[in-house]
Design a protein around this motif. Sequence first.
Motif, PDB file in Angstrom:
ATOM      1  N   CYS A 297      -5.735 -20.022 -15.153  1.00 24.93           N
ATOM      2  CA  CYS A 297      -4.434 -19.619 -15.707  1.00 24.93           C
ATOM      3  C   CYS A 297      -3.717 -18.695 -14.728  1.00 24.93           C
ATOM      4  N   THR A 298      -2.439 -18.934 -14.549  1.00 24.78           N
ATOM      5  CA  THR A 298      -1.629 -18.110 -13.658  1.00 24.78           C
ATOM      6  C   THR A 298      -0.540 -17.399 -14.456  1.00 24.78           C
ATOM      7  N   LEU A 299      -0.125 -16.258 -13.925  1.00 18.61           N
ATOM      8  CA  LEU A 299       0.903 -15.442 -14.563  1.00 18.61           C
ATOM      9  C   LEU A 299       2.102 -15.319 -13.637  1.00 18.61           C
ATOM     10  N   ALA A 300       3.155 -14.729 -14.131  1.00 23.33           N
ATOM     11  CA  ALA A 300       4.403 -14.632 -13.375  1.00 23.33           C
ATOM     12  C   ALA A 300       4.222 -13.833 -12.093  1.00 23.33           C
ATOM     13  N   ARG A 301       4.899 -14.241 -11.055  1.00 22.69           N
ATOM     14  CA  ARG A 301       4.893 -13.496  -9.799  1.00 22.69           C
ATOM     15  C   ARG A 301       5.712 -12.212  -9.950  1.00 22.69           C
ATOM     16  N   GLU A 302       5.193 -11.148  -9.391  1.00 22.79           N
ATOM     17  CA  GLU A 302       5.895  -9.873  -9.480  1.00 22.79           C
ATOM     18  C   GLU A 302       7.249  -9.941  -8.788  1.00 22.79           C
ATOM     19  N   SER A 303       7.318 -10.598  -7.630  1.00 30.87           N
ATOM     20  CA  SER A 303       8.572 -10.678  -6.877  1.00 30.87           C
ATOM     21  C   SER A 303       9.648 -11.401  -7.691  1.00 30.87           C
ATOM     22  N   GLN A 304       9.259 -12.469  -8.385  1.00 30.71           N
ATOM     23  CA  GLN A 304      10.229 -13.209  -9.189  1.00 30.71           C
ATOM     24  C   GLN A 304      10.732 -12.378 -10.362  1.00 30.71           C
ATOM     25  N   VAL A 305       9.823 -11.652 -11.005  1.00 26.72           N
ATOM     26  CA  VAL A 305      10.225 -10.818 -12.134  1.00 26.72           C
ATOM     27  C   VAL A 305      11.163  -9.709 -11.682  1.00 26.72           C
ATOM     28  N   VAL A 306      10.833  -9.069 -10.569  1.00 28.99           N
ATOM     29  CA  VAL A 306      11.674  -7.983 -10.057  1.00 28.99           C
ATOM     30  C   VAL A 306      13.061  -8.504  -9.704  1.00 28.99           C
ATOM     31  N   ILE A 307      13.111  -9.645  -8.997  1.00 30.18           N
ATOM     32  CA  ILE A 307      14.399 -10.225  -8.616  1.00 30.18           C
ATOM     33  C   ILE A 307      15.223 -10.580  -9.845  1.00 30.18           C
ATOM     34  N   THR A 308      14.567 -11.131 -10.860  1.00 31.22           N
ATOM     35  CA  THR A 308      15.276 -11.511 -12.094  1.00 31.22           C
ATOM     36  C   THR A 308      15.853 -10.282 -12.791  1.00 31.22           C
ATOM     37  N   TYR A 309      15.040  -9.219 -12.911  1.00 34.33           N
ATOM     38  CA  TYR A 309      15.514  -8.004 -13.575  1.00 34.33           C
ATOM     39  C   TYR A 309      16.679  -7.372 -12.816  1.00 34.33           C
ATOM     40  N   VAL A 310      16.572  -7.347 -11.498  1.00 34.91           N
ATOM     41  CA  VAL A 310      17.662  -6.782 -10.682  1.00 34.91           C
ATOM     42  C   VAL A 310      18.930  -7.611 -10.848  1.00 34.91           C
ATOM     43  N   SER A 311      18.759  -8.920 -10.885  1.00 34.69           N
ATOM     44  CA  SER A 311      19.926  -9.799 -11.067  1.00 34.69           C
ATOM     45  C   SER A 311      20.592  -9.556 -12.413  1.00 34.69           C
ATOM     46  N   PHE A 312      19.775  -9.428 -13.471  1.00 38.04           N
ATOM     47  CA  PHE A 312      20.325  -9.138 -14.792  1.00 38.04           C
ATOM     48  C   PHE A 312      21.029  -7.778 -14.802  1.00 38.04           C
ATOM     49  N   LEU A 313      20.459  -6.798 -14.123  1.00 31.05           N
ATOM     50  CA  LEU A 313      21.070  -5.468 -14.072  1.00 31.05           C
ATOM     51  C   LEU A 313      22.419  -5.516 -13.369  1.00 31.05           C
ATOM     52  N   VAL A 314      22.499  -6.225 -12.253  1.00 31.00           N
ATOM     53  CA  VAL A 314      23.765  -6.355 -11.523  1.00 31.00           C
ATOM     54  C   VAL A 314      24.791  -7.096 -12.375  1.00 31.00           C
ATOM     55  N   LEU A 315      24.345  -8.183 -13.029  1.00 30.95           N
ATOM     56  CA  LEU A 315      25.260  -8.960 -13.860  1.00 30.95           C
ATOM     57  C   LEU A 315      25.754  -8.143 -15.049  1.00 30.95           C
ATOM     58  N   PHE A 316      24.839  -7.387 -15.658  1.00 32.41           N
ATOM     59  CA  PHE A 316      25.225  -6.565 -16.806  1.00 32.41           C
ATOM     60  C   PHE A 316      26.208  -5.472 -16.390  1.00 32.41           C
ATOM     61  N   THR A 317      25.951  -4.825 -15.264  1.00 41.71           N
ATOM     62  CA  THR A 317      26.851  -3.770 -14.774  1.00 41.71           C
ATOM     63  C   THR A 317      28.227  -4.327 -14.456  1.00 41.71           C
ATOM     64  N   SER A 318      28.251  -5.488 -13.798  1.00 42.52           N
ATOM     65  CA  SER A 318      29.536  -6.116 -13.456  1.00 42.52           C
ATOM     66  C   SER A 318      30.313  -6.503 -14.706  1.00 42.52           C
ATOM     67  N   THR A 319      29.588  -6.982 -15.718  1.00 39.25           N
ATOM     68  CA  THR A 319      30.232  -7.377 -16.965  1.00 39.25           C
ATOM     69  C   THR A 319      30.821  -6.177 -17.685  1.00 39.25           C
ATOM     70  N   MET A 320      30.085  -5.080 -17.700  1.00 40.04           N
ATOM     71  CA  MET A 320      30.582  -3.871 -18.351  1.00 40.04           C
ATOM     72  C   MET A 320      31.836  -3.341 -17.655  1.00 40.04           C
ATOM     73  N   ILE A 321      31.853  -3.420 -16.346  1.00 34.12           N
ATOM     74  CA  ILE A 321      33.052  -2.992 -15.599  1.00 34.12           C
ATOM     75  C   ILE A 321      34.235  -3.894 -15.936  1.00 34.12           C
ATOM     76  N   LEU A 322      33.959  -5.208 -16.030  1.00 34.23           N
ATOM     77  CA  LEU A 322      35.013  -6.163 -16.355  1.00 34.23           C
ATOM     78  C   LEU A 322      35.541  -5.944 -17.769  1.00 34.23           C
ATOM     79  N   VAL A 323      34.635  -5.635 -18.705  1.00 35.26           N
ATOM     80  CA  VAL A 323      35.043  -5.415 -20.089  1.00 35.26           C
ATOM     81  C   VAL A 323      35.908  -4.173 -20.216  1.00 35.26           C
ATOM     82  N   ASN A 324      35.570  -3.119 -19.494  1.00 37.07           N
ATOM     83  CA  ASN A 324      36.283  -1.861 -19.614  1.00 37.07           C
ATOM     84  C   ASN A 324      37.498  -1.732 -18.700  1.00 37.07           C
ATOM     85  N   LYS A 325      37.678  -2.689 -17.827  1.00 38.56           N
ATOM     86  CA  LYS A 325      38.777  -2.603 -16.861  1.00 38.56           C
ATOM     87  C   LYS A 325      40.158  -2.542 -17.536  1.00 38.56           C
ATOM     88  N   PRO A 326      40.472  -3.369 -18.532  1.00 38.62           N
ATOM     89  CA  PRO A 326      41.799  -3.257 -19.185  1.00 38.62           C
ATOM     90  C   PRO A 326      42.028  -1.893 -19.801  1.00 38.62           C
TER      91      PRO A 326
END
Length: 401
Positions: free
Chosen positions: A365-394
């Motif tokens: 049995c194999t489990l998730a790669r640490e590098s993939q999980v870290v990259i995914t979390y960072v991507s979600f963080l960047v996307l979430f931050t960008s979305t919040m900026i876009l929502v609050n911009k008006p």
Amino acid sequence: MFVPLRRVLPVIIVTILLIYDDRVSIPSCDVVPAVDHEGGLVDEQNHPEDLKVMLVANLLLLGSEAGWANICFRDYHLSKFFRKSFEILRPDMLLVLGDVSARGADLSRSKWSSVVQQFHELMGPFLSLPFHVTLGDRDIGDCSGLNAESVSWIASNFPGLDSAGTGAFEISNISFVSLNAVALACSNNALRFSVEKIVERESIELQMDVEHTKEMINESSKVGLPSVDVGWRENAITSGSGPVVLLHFPLHQIASNNCLGGNAYEGTSTCLHENAKTSKHRRLVETGPYELSHTLPPNATEYIFQALRPRIVFSAHTHRFYDHTHSDGTREITVPAMSWDARNDPGFVVASFKRNGRAVTVSHCTLARESQVVITYVSFLVLFTSTMILVNKPLLTCKGR
């Protein structure tokens, strides 16, 4: 029209992240093709009466010395790995093949206690099952620093271990012998002689069972009674008729040039000396007492074969998965590390012991790669931050006016 959608985007992103966080802990298991000692194919179908055992190794816990990265990230996911594996696989038992601690040989008793506490916290639902722990070189040290009193105290923290760090137990009519492989690797140490006494005791009991079985068969044939159903101990003199042997160090012959053997799992099995090529992925493991290619000496390996006639051998230490058949037909499975501190892609093994014979079905049995999980979390963080900026911009634009 677009404003409500923009405002709900953060909620959608967080929901997707939570779903990913749940699914990333699900193990992916593949059955490893194999044949039994008689040369026949192993029945890979699971049956209700089979004993299903989950084997993990090299957890490399830090206890009270763990930093925030380990506590908030690695330990969090390791706990989820245990929980998800329990929910999906429903094992009957857990076996841990050494190196519970990353620096146990250098820890005080109070710090070792924090490692044991951390281990129990991570196990979660497995606490309700029988479990057994063997000792590794990171737990008790190398030959030069091996101390009988220290080993005895460390062993007392785990069920089923005697003062020498060995144990023998039976569950569902399957016999297990757990050996202190570190002591066996030491040429002149009092602990080695203590371990050898356990091996001799188990060997004598195995021979007595054989003699008793022969007598029962002979008596049955004399009086015309049906033969006694002796199960897998009927031919206990032959190779593969003894107990399941649990070790931290692999046996010597697995390090031969033909390390893939006849039953190697293609795509995951490689020679032990190739571990050095992956050292760049390791952090804590680089300072261990032994090299990752370390195995039991040839004489200790042959001693185990002759005295115990193992049904199958499970070892660890190398951080990688191996499936090897020795020259006498004994199958050895080396369990990979279940820790991101050891490798980028951790894993474990599930073994199903067939109740109607000596066959053992093994799944890697194999489990998730640490590098993939870290990259995914960072991507979600960047996307979430960008979305919040876009929502609050008006709103910011209106305030500026």
